[in-house]
Design a protein around this motif. Structure first.
Motif, PDB file in Angstrom:
ATOM      1  N   LEU A   1      12.924  10.875  -8.443  1.00 30.78           N
ATOM      2  CA  LEU A   1      11.732  10.426  -7.732  1.00 30.78           C
ATOM      3  C   LEU A   1      11.775   8.923  -7.446  1.00 30.78           C
ATOM      4  O   LEU A   1      11.482   8.476  -6.333  1.00 30.78           O
ATOM      5  N   PHE A   2      12.158   8.137  -8.433  1.00 32.55           N
ATOM      6  CA  PHE A   2      12.156   6.691  -8.243  1.00 32.55           C
ATOM      7  C   PHE A   2      13.334   6.227  -7.390  1.00 32.55           C
ATOM      8  O   PHE A   2      13.210   5.234  -6.666  1.00 32.55           O
ATOM      9  N   ILE A   3      14.446   6.914  -7.448  1.00 35.44           N
ATOM     10  CA  ILE A   3      15.558   6.557  -6.566  1.00 35.44           C
ATOM     11  C   ILE A   3      15.193   6.853  -5.118  1.00 35.44           C
ATOM     12  O   ILE A   3      15.497   6.066  -4.210  1.00 35.44           O
TER      13      ILE A   3
ATOM     14  N   LEU B   1       5.279  15.201 -10.771  1.00 32.99           N
ATOM     15  CA  LEU B   1       5.733  15.265 -12.151  1.00 32.99           C
ATOM     16  C   LEU B   1       5.045  16.403 -12.912  1.00 32.99           C
ATOM     17  O   LEU B   1       5.674  17.080 -13.731  1.00 32.99           O
ATOM     18  N   ILE B   2       3.745  16.599 -12.644  1.00 26.38           N
ATOM     19  CA  ILE B   2       3.038  17.697 -13.297  1.00 26.38           C
ATOM     20  C   ILE B   2       3.650  19.037 -12.886  1.00 26.38           C
ATOM     21  O   ILE B   2       3.849  19.934 -13.718  1.00 26.38           O
ATOM     22  N   GLY B   3       3.960  19.164 -11.596  1.00 27.83           N
ATOM     23  CA  GLY B   3       4.628  20.380 -11.133  1.00 27.83           C
ATOM     24  C   GLY B   3       5.984  20.572 -11.782  1.00 27.83           C
ATOM     25  O   GLY B   3       6.366  21.696 -12.151  1.00 27.83           O
ATOM     26  N   VAL B   4       6.711  19.471 -11.963  1.00 27.99           N
ATOM     27  CA  VAL B   4       8.023  19.545 -12.617  1.00 27.99           C
ATOM     28  C   VAL B   4       7.875  20.003 -14.063  1.00 27.99           C
ATOM     29  O   VAL B   4       8.645  20.843 -14.546  1.00 27.99           O
ATOM     30  N   THR B   5       6.879  19.452 -14.772  1.00 25.22           N
ATOM     31  CA  THR B   5       6.680  19.863 -16.165  1.00 25.22           C
ATOM     32  C   THR B   5       6.353  21.346 -16.258  1.00 25.22           C
ATOM     33  O   THR B   5       6.820  22.035 -17.170  1.00 25.22           O
ATOM     34  N   PHE B   6       5.567  21.849 -15.296  1.00 19.88           N
ATOM     35  CA  PHE B   6       5.218  23.274 -15.313  1.00 19.88           C
ATOM     36  C   PHE B   6       6.455  24.144 -15.097  1.00 19.88           C
ATOM     37  O   PHE B   6       6.680  25.131 -15.809  1.00 19.88           O
TER      38      PHE B   6
ATOM     39  N   ARG C   1       0.834  -1.211   0.000  1.00 19.63           N
ATOM     40  CA  ARG C   1       0.000   0.000   0.000  1.00 19.63           C
ATOM     41  C   ARG C   1       0.863   1.253   0.000  1.00 19.63           C
ATOM     42  O   ARG C   1       0.521   2.252  -0.653  1.00 19.63           O
ATOM     43  N   TYR C   2       1.965   1.209   0.731  1.00 16.28           N
ATOM     44  CA  TYR C   2       2.857   2.365   0.788  1.00 16.28           C
ATOM     45  C   TYR C   2       3.447   2.661  -0.594  1.00 16.28           C
ATOM     46  O   TYR C   2       3.492   3.826  -1.028  1.00 16.28           O
ATOM     47  N   ILE C   3       3.879   1.618  -1.297  1.00 16.17           N
ATOM     48  CA  ILE C   3       4.458   1.806  -2.623  1.00 16.17           C
ATOM     49  C   ILE C   3       3.429   2.379  -3.583  1.00 16.17           C
ATOM     50  O   ILE C   3       3.730   3.290  -4.375  1.00 16.17           O
ATOM     51  N   ILE C   4       2.193   1.874  -3.508  1.00 16.18           N
ATOM     52  CA  ILE C   4       1.136   2.377  -4.387  1.00 16.18           C
ATOM     53  C   ILE C   4       0.859   3.852  -4.099  1.00 16.18           C
ATOM     54  O   ILE C   4       0.709   4.668  -5.019  1.00 16.18           O
ATOM     55  N   ARG C   5       0.798   4.215  -2.795  1.00 19.67           N
ATOM     56  CA  ARG C   5       0.565   5.624  -2.448  1.00 19.67           C
ATOM     57  C   ARG C   5       1.695   6.511  -2.945  1.00 19.67           C
ATOM     58  O   ARG C   5       1.454   7.620  -3.433  1.00 19.67           O
ATOM     59  N   ARG C   6       2.920   6.026  -2.830  1.00 17.33           N
ATOM     60  CA  ARG C   6       4.054   6.819  -3.292  1.00 17.33           C
ATOM     61  C   ARG C   6       4.036   6.989  -4.805  1.00 17.33           C
ATOM     62  O   ARG C   6       4.341   8.071  -5.321  1.00 17.33           O
TER      63      ARG C   6
ATOM     64  N   SER D   1       1.474   9.561  -5.587  1.00 20.15           N
ATOM     65  CA  SER D   1       1.932  10.905  -5.209  1.00 20.15           C
ATOM     66  C   SER D   1       2.970  11.451  -6.178  1.00 20.15           C
ATOM     67  O   SER D   1       3.206  12.662  -6.223  1.00 20.15           O
ATOM     68  N   ILE D   2       3.591  10.575  -6.964  1.00 14.69           N
ATOM     69  CA  ILE D   2       4.589  11.026  -7.933  1.00 14.69           C
ATOM     70  C   ILE D   2       3.928  11.824  -9.063  1.00 14.69           C
ATOM     71  O   ILE D   2       4.529  12.756  -9.609  1.00 14.69           O
TER      72      ILE D   2
END
Length: 350
Positions: A330-332, A16-21, A3-8, A11-12
């Motif tokens: 993010l993935f690291i 990512l949308i903020g990064v693209t902006f 569940r923690y991995i799915i939530r993370r 949340s990515i």
């Protein structure tokens, strides 16, 4: 944990949308017109407008003011940013403005070079930094400890560009042991399988190419490993010193266990949590592309590629390369968090 991995992972997405902006906006704040940069300062206005139309540079960034006043939102969906997001959803990073080739295709050709360099650099940093930090903590206030602290301080403070140039002067110019740059010598070819030259040369049994590729990567990898090596050594020493003061370590020593067993079986695993964080962050930095190292040694990785594209106002390349860097970080960070639970059973993710 699942569940923690799915939530993370969920949340990515907003991250990512903020990064693209941020990438999109800061790229547009760079002075200069990419159409003029591509055609040259003496280009006619007609040709400049044609290029701007071709690459959508004449469209509004988000929403035209007149359309906003009239309440027309159709222009919003035809804006540069929304069209950029639409291409990302289709895994389309666009085409280079200058080279007229797909960014994703070039990215896949450039990224393996950065991966190869980053992996070897991090391997050097870990192999040297960890034992040095452990030895320094085990022999606190000794000559080994003093040399380690001075060496790590020099490693962190030493400019990479200066170290790279000194390596070239010594090993390539004076001693003539190693080549000055690139990934392979002229005339040496490797059958492409993974685009990792060291791996491909071994898979195909091309020992000559493997030795040649190793000679080319030694100097940039050593230069790039200097700062991570120093940081890992200092963090390992600091973390080990904290753990060695714990009661269970004193108990283990009182039971007569060998110092080697106490250090590696009892102390190191508990001291490794902050170290793994540093290793993860440094690995992300190296994979993001070391601009100075790649430039000095003419290494064809994404760092130099993105830097050259910034100078040329090649928006699609900068956006694609920077987005890849953000995804890597993010993935690291996710992998580092997951490794905590494996290293320390006391950590639980609810």
């Amino acid at each position: 944990m699942g569940r923690y991995i799915i939530r993370r992972l969920i949340s990515i997405l907003p991250t990512l949308i903020g990064v693209t902006f941020v990438i999109f906006m800061f790229q547009r704040l760079i002075p200069g017109d990419p159409a003029v940069a591509m055609l040259g300062e003496h280009a006619t206005q007609e040709n400049v407008e044609r290029i701007r139309e071709q690459f959508g540079l004449n469209r509004p960034l988000f929403l035209d003011r007149e359309a906003l006043v009239q309440g027309d939102l159709r222009g919003f969906f035809d804006s540069q940013y929304i069209r950029y997001l639409g291409r990302l959803v289709r895994f389309d990073l666009g085409n280079s403005i200058h080279r007229r080739i797909p960014v994703a295709e070039t990215l896949m050709l450039r990224f393996p070079a950065t991966v190869e360099l980053a992996f070897l650099s991090m391997l050097i940093a870990i192999i040297i930094g960890l034992p040095v930090g452990i030895a320094s903590a085990a022999r606190r206030n000794s000559v080994i400890d003093g040399v380690t602290m001075i060496g790590s301080l020099v490693g962190v403070s030493m400019p990479i560009f200066w170290l790279g140039l000194m390596e070239i002067m010594l090993f390539a110019v004076f001693l003539k042991w190693l080549p000055t740059g690139g990934r392979l010598s002229s005339g040496v070819e490797v059958e492409t399988i993974t685009h990792l030259i060291l791996v491909d040369s071994l898979l195909t049994g091309n020992i000559k190419a493997f030795i040649d590729a190793l000679q080319h990567i030694i100097m940039p990898a050593a230069a790039l490993a200097t700062i991570p090596m120093a940081i890992i050594a200092r963090m390992t020493r600091s973390s080990m010193l904290d753990v060695l003061q714990e009661d269970y370590i004193r108990t283990a020593k009182a039971k007569g266990l060998e110092e080697r067993v106490v250090l590696f079986r009892h102390a190191l695993k508990n001291a490794f949590l902050p170290v793994i964080t540093i290793i993860g962050l440094q690995a992300g930095t190296l994979l993001a592309g070391a601009v100075l190292t790649e430039t000095i040694f003419s290494w064809p990785g994404i760092g130099k590629w993105v830097y050259d594209s910034i100078l040329g106002r090649d928006y699609p390349i900068v956006q694609g390369g920077t987005l890849l860097i953000a995804i890597i970080f993010l993935f690291i960070n996710l992998l580092v968090d997951i490794s905590y639970a494996w290293l320390d059973p006391r950590i639980h993710y609810d």
